[in-house]
Design a protein around this motif. Structure first.
Motif, PDB file in Angstrom:
ATOM      1  N   LEU A 195      -2.580  14.223  58.749  1.00 29.31           N
ATOM      2  CA  LEU A 195      -1.120  14.293  58.770  1.00 29.31           C
ATOM      3  C   LEU A 195      -0.513  13.583  57.570  1.00 29.31           C
ATOM      4  CD1 LEU A 195      -0.423  13.551  62.546  1.00 29.31           C
ATOM      5  CD2 LEU A 195      -0.213  15.756  61.411  1.00 29.31           C
ATOM      6  N   GLU A 196      -1.030  12.389  57.287  1.00 31.87           N
ATOM      7  CA  GLU A 196      -0.491  11.612  56.171  1.00 31.87           C
ATOM      8  C   GLU A 196      -0.708  12.344  54.849  1.00 31.87           C
ATOM      9  OE1 GLU A 196       1.375   8.938  56.343  1.00 31.87           O
ATOM     10  OE2 GLU A 196       1.257   9.070  58.515  1.00 31.87           O
ATOM     11  N   ALA A 197      -1.852  12.977  54.712  1.00 33.43           N
ATOM     12  CA  ALA A 197      -2.144  13.723  53.482  1.00 33.43           C
ATOM     13  C   ALA A 197      -1.182  14.900  53.335  1.00 33.43           C
ATOM     14  CB  ALA A 197      -3.592  14.212  53.499  1.00 33.43           C
ATOM     15  N   TYR A 198      -0.875  15.550  54.450  1.00 33.09           N
ATOM     16  CA  TYR A 198       0.038  16.694  54.397  1.00 33.09           C
ATOM     17  C   TYR A 198       1.454  16.229  54.069  1.00 33.09           C
ATOM     18  CZ  TYR A 198       1.820  21.345  55.530  1.00 33.09           C
ATOM     19  OH  TYR A 198       2.394  22.594  55.438  1.00 33.09           O
ATOM     20  N   PHE A 199       1.887  15.126  54.670  1.00 37.08           N
ATOM     21  CA  PHE A 199       3.189  14.558  54.349  1.00 37.08           C
ATOM     22  C   PHE A 199       3.294  14.299  52.845  1.00 37.08           C
ATOM     23  CE2 PHE A 199       4.259  13.472  58.796  1.00 37.08           C
ATOM     24  CZ  PHE A 199       5.635  13.557  58.761  1.00 37.08           C
ATOM     25  N   ALA A 200       2.238  13.696  52.284  1.00 37.58           N
ATOM     26  CA  ALA A 200       2.255  13.342  50.865  1.00 37.58           C
ATOM     27  C   ALA A 200       2.217  14.577  49.973  1.00 37.58           C
ATOM     28  CB  ALA A 200       1.079  12.424  50.552  1.00 37.58           C
ATOM     29  N   GLU A 201       1.336  15.518  50.315  1.00 41.26           N
ATOM     30  CA  GLU A 201       1.174  16.722  49.487  1.00 41.26           C
ATOM     31  C   GLU A 201       2.460  17.528  49.383  1.00 41.26           C
ATOM     32  OE1 GLU A 201      -1.424  20.897  49.401  1.00 41.26           O
ATOM     33  OE2 GLU A 201      -1.834  19.374  50.933  1.00 41.26           O
ATOM     34  N   HIS A 202       3.211  17.597  50.487  1.00 40.47           N
ATOM     35  CA  HIS A 202       4.414  18.427  50.515  1.00 40.47           C
ATOM     36  C   HIS A 202       5.706  17.607  50.467  1.00 40.47           C
ATOM     37  CE1 HIS A 202       2.057  22.063  51.325  1.00 40.47           C
ATOM     38  NE2 HIS A 202       1.320  21.307  52.116  1.00 40.47           N
ATOM     39  N   ASP A 203       5.569  16.310  50.274  1.00 41.54           N
ATOM     40  CA  ASP A 203       6.716  15.418  50.148  1.00 41.54           C
ATOM     41  C   ASP A 203       7.703  15.619  51.305  1.00 41.54           C
ATOM     42  OD1 ASP A 203       8.299  13.430  49.000  1.00 41.54           O
ATOM     43  OD2 ASP A 203       9.411  14.858  47.745  1.00 41.54           O
ATOM     44  N   LEU A 204       7.172  15.548  52.517  1.00 40.05           N
ATOM     45  CA  LEU A 204       7.997  15.786  53.695  1.00 40.05           C
ATOM     46  C   LEU A 204       8.819  14.548  54.052  1.00 40.05           C
ATOM     47  CD1 LEU A 204       5.459  17.647  56.020  1.00 40.05           C
ATOM     48  CD2 LEU A 204       6.964  18.588  54.251  1.00 40.05           C
ATOM     49  N   PRO A 205      10.029  14.747  54.535  1.00 41.58           N
ATOM     50  CA  PRO A 205      10.870  13.609  54.955  1.00 41.58           C
ATOM     51  C   PRO A 205      10.254  12.908  56.162  1.00 41.58           C
ATOM     52  CG  PRO A 205      12.167  15.635  54.741  1.00 41.58           C
ATOM     53  CD  PRO A 205      10.730  16.030  54.686  1.00 41.58           C
ATOM     54  N   ARG A 206      10.393  11.594  56.212  1.00 43.32           N
ATOM     55  CA  ARG A 206       9.895  10.827  57.350  1.00 43.32           C
ATOM     56  C   ARG A 206      11.038  10.532  58.316  1.00 43.32           C
ATOM     57  NH1 ARG A 206       4.244  10.007  55.977  1.00 43.32           N
ATOM     58  NH2 ARG A 206       4.247   9.306  58.130  1.00 43.32           N
ATOM     59  N   HIS A 207      10.670  10.366  59.583  1.00 42.73           N
ATOM     60  CA  HIS A 207      11.670   9.980  60.578  1.00 42.73           C
ATOM     61  C   HIS A 207      12.178   8.578  60.221  1.00 42.73           C
ATOM     62  CE1 HIS A 207      13.591   9.000  64.364  1.00 42.73           C
ATOM     63  NE2 HIS A 207      13.345  10.203  64.841  1.00 42.73           N
ATOM     64  N   PRO A 208      13.492   8.358  60.223  1.00 39.40           N
ATOM     65  CA  PRO A 208      14.051   7.063  59.805  1.00 39.40           C
ATOM     66  C   PRO A 208      13.528   5.875  60.599  1.00 39.40           C
ATOM     67  CG  PRO A 208      15.776   8.718  59.979  1.00 39.40           C
ATOM     68  CD  PRO A 208      14.549   9.334  60.561  1.00 39.40           C
ATOM     69  N   LEU A 209      13.148   6.075  61.860  1.00 41.96           N
ATOM     70  CA  LEU A 209      12.717   4.959  62.696  1.00 41.96           C
ATOM     71  C   LEU A 209      11.248   4.589  62.507  1.00 41.96           C
ATOM     72  CD1 LEU A 209      14.524   5.794  66.064  1.00 41.96           C
ATOM     73  CD2 LEU A 209      15.146   4.065  64.366  1.00 41.96           C
ATOM     74  N   GLU A 210      10.489   5.437  61.845  1.00 40.65           N
ATOM     75  CA  GLU A 210       9.056   5.174  61.695  1.00 40.65           C
ATOM     76  C   GLU A 210       8.806   3.886  60.925  1.00 40.65           C
ATOM     77  OE1 GLU A 210       4.962   7.508  60.380  1.00 40.65           O
ATOM     78  OE2 GLU A 210       6.922   8.325  59.798  1.00 40.65           O
ATOM     79  N   ALA A 211       9.569   3.665  59.875  1.00 41.72           N
ATOM     80  CA  ALA A 211       9.399   2.462  59.055  1.00 41.72           C
ATOM     81  C   ALA A 211       9.701   1.186  59.823  1.00 41.72           C
ATOM     82  CB  ALA A 211      10.291   2.545  57.813  1.00 41.72           C
ATOM     83  N   GLU A 212      10.403   1.313  60.956  1.00 37.72           N
ATOM     84  CA  GLU A 212      10.750   0.150  61.778  1.00 37.72           C
ATOM     85  C   GLU A 212       9.706  -0.123  62.858  1.00 37.72           C
ATOM     86  OE1 GLU A 212      14.746   0.226  63.241  1.00 37.72           O
ATOM     87  OE2 GLU A 212      15.500   1.259  61.462  1.00 37.72           O
ATOM     88  N   GLY A 213       8.638   0.697  62.886  1.00 37.25           N
ATOM     89  CA  GLY A 213       7.580   0.461  63.863  1.00 37.25           C
ATOM     90  C   GLY A 213       7.583   1.390  65.048  1.00 37.25           C
ATOM     91  N   PHE A 214       8.460   2.377  65.056  1.00 37.39           N
ATOM     92  CA  PHE A 214       8.477   3.368  66.134  1.00 37.39           C
ATOM     93  C   PHE A 214       7.561   4.523  65.733  1.00 37.39           C
ATOM     94  CE2 PHE A 214      12.453   1.077  66.484  1.00 37.39           C
ATOM     95  CZ  PHE A 214      12.615   0.895  67.856  1.00 37.39           C
ATOM     96  N   LEU A 215       6.325   4.500  66.201  1.00 40.98           N
ATOM     97  CA  LEU A 215       5.340   5.492  65.778  1.00 40.98           C
ATOM     98  C   LEU A 215       5.399   6.769  66.595  1.00 40.98           C
ATOM     99  CD1 LEU A 215       2.242   3.236  65.033  1.00 40.98           C
ATOM    100  CD2 LEU A 215       4.239   3.767  63.610  1.00 40.98           C
ATOM    101  N   SER A 216       6.001   6.711  67.762  1.00 43.23           N
ATOM    102  CA  SER A 216       6.225   7.891  68.601  1.00 43.23           C
ATOM    103  C   SER A 216       7.618   7.729  69.182  1.00 43.23           C
ATOM    104  CB  SER A 216       5.173   7.975  69.718  1.00 43.23           C
ATOM    105  OG  SER A 216       5.402   9.096  70.544  1.00 43.23           O
ATOM    106  N   VAL A 217       8.489   8.681  68.877  1.00 44.02           N
ATOM    107  CA  VAL A 217       9.895   8.527  69.234  1.00 44.02           C
ATOM    108  C   VAL A 217      10.305   9.546  70.291  1.00 44.02           C
ATOM    109  CG1 VAL A 217      12.269   8.604  68.385  1.00 44.02           C
ATOM    110  CG2 VAL A 217      10.460   7.627  66.958  1.00 44.02           C
ATOM    111  N   GLY A 218      10.825   9.040  71.404  1.00 46.13           N
ATOM    112  CA  GLY A 218      11.365   9.892  72.452  1.00 46.13           C
ATOM    113  C   GLY A 218      12.796   9.500  72.714  1.00 46.13           C
ATOM    114  N   CYS A 219      13.154   9.392  73.992  1.00 46.20           N
ATOM    115  CA  CYS A 219      14.505   8.950  74.341  1.00 46.20           C
ATOM    116  C   CYS A 219      14.671   7.468  73.997  1.00 46.20           C
ATOM    117  CB  CYS A 219      14.753   9.163  75.830  1.00 46.20           C
ATOM    118  SG  CYS A 219      14.771  10.899  76.324  1.00 46.20           S
ATOM    119  N   ALA A 220      15.866   7.102  73.584  1.00 43.64           N
ATOM    120  CA  ALA A 220      16.104   5.734  73.134  1.00 43.64           C
ATOM    121  C   ALA A 220      15.790   4.666  74.184  1.00 43.64           C
ATOM    122  CB  ALA A 220      17.550   5.604  72.652  1.00 43.64           C
ATOM    123  N   PRO A 221      16.196   4.827  75.443  1.00 38.97           N
ATOM    124  CA  PRO A 221      15.935   3.750  76.411  1.00 38.97           C
ATOM    125  C   PRO A 221      14.464   3.526  76.708  1.00 38.97           C
ATOM    126  CG  PRO A 221      17.647   5.242  77.212  1.00 38.97           C
ATOM    127  CD  PRO A 221      16.994   5.905  76.054  1.00 38.97           C
TER     128      PRO A 221
END
Length: 246
Positions: free
Chosen positions: A179-205
């Motif tokens: 997945l990381e290689a594909y993100f890099a190869e195609h310069d895909l946007p990252r989810h804004p919360l990933e950098a904050e430590g949210f590796l799997s994002v669902g409902c906020a609560p």
């Protein structure tokens, strides 16, 4: 009205798994879409931290394939913004949103706090039921699940049958490195919360940060004996034990 949708069997799934064994996900998707052998098909996406890979693969193969998003009305604002970003960036032509039934919410979750004492019941009315409505006209659907995400997703096949529909897991055998290689190869946007430590994002609560060394989905429903929202959990709807407690 008679249901004339194709009713796929396990034998159909086995045949597809054998046919596409060793075939890359991009080629597999292009072939399936070109052949139109699976009937009416759509992608179901949470627009989470890894969703860009599958959405990009599908859009590259055929940007007209519908993409369904379940807005539980409890999503992070960042997820809603990310959805808009990916749709625009990838040229997705048919994106739709399905929401919980307002009357059901008024009756079963009037104060919006059901997640705090009955997360299964909350998922049932905010995610499972809306998605069931969205899938009603589909013959097949595409999921972004990966085997590495948690122990509940190990041994994930590319093709499986659920309620007579073919369910595709194109990234089932992909690793985090893939997945990381594909993100890099195609310069895909990252989810804004990933950098904050949210590796799997669902409902906020029901989403928290993942600590070093934890399962990537450990931040979902932390503190509860729960690892899936219900849309990927095969159940017998006629079994009272599998009915949500309202």
């Amino acid at each position: 009205m008679i249901d004339v949708r194709p009713r796929f069997t396990q034998a159909d799934a086995d045949a597809l798994n054998a046919r596409f064994e060793g075939v890359g996900a991009p080629e597999m998707l292009r072939t399936l879409f070109a052949e139109d052998a699976l009937g009416t098909i759509a992608v179901v996406s949470s627009f989470g931290t890894e969703s860009a890979v599958l959405l990009h693969l599908v859009a590259q193969a055929d940007p007209s394939i519908p993409v369904i998003f379940v807005d539980t009305l409890k999503m992070f604002p960042e997820t809603l913004d990310y959805r808009k970003t990916l749709i625009e960036r990838f040229g997705i032509e048919n994106a739709s949103v399905v929401e919980p039934d307002a009357a059901v919410l008024a009756e079963k979750d009037e104060n919006g706090l059901r997640w705090s004492f009955d997360p299964d019941g909350c998922c049932a009315i905010r995610k499972v039921e809306p998605l069931a409505r969205a899938k009603a006209g589909l013959d097949a659907w595409i999921s972004g699940r990966k085997a590495f995400q948690s122990v509940t997703r190990q041994n994930l096949p590319r093709f499986e049958v659920e309620d007579g529909r073919m369910k595709l897991n194109p990234l089932g055998d992909w690793t985090k490195d893939d997945l990381e290689a594909y993100f890099a190869e195609h310069d895909l946007p990252r989810h804004p919360l990933e950098a904050e430590g949210f590796l799997s994002v669902g409902c906020a609560p029901c989403t928290s940060k993942v600590l070093p060394g934890e399962d990537p989905r450990s931040g979902r429903w932390r503190g509860w004996d729960k690892t899936e929202c219900g849309i990927h959990t095969p159940v017998d709807p006629d079994d009272p034990a599998n009915q949500p407690v309202f």
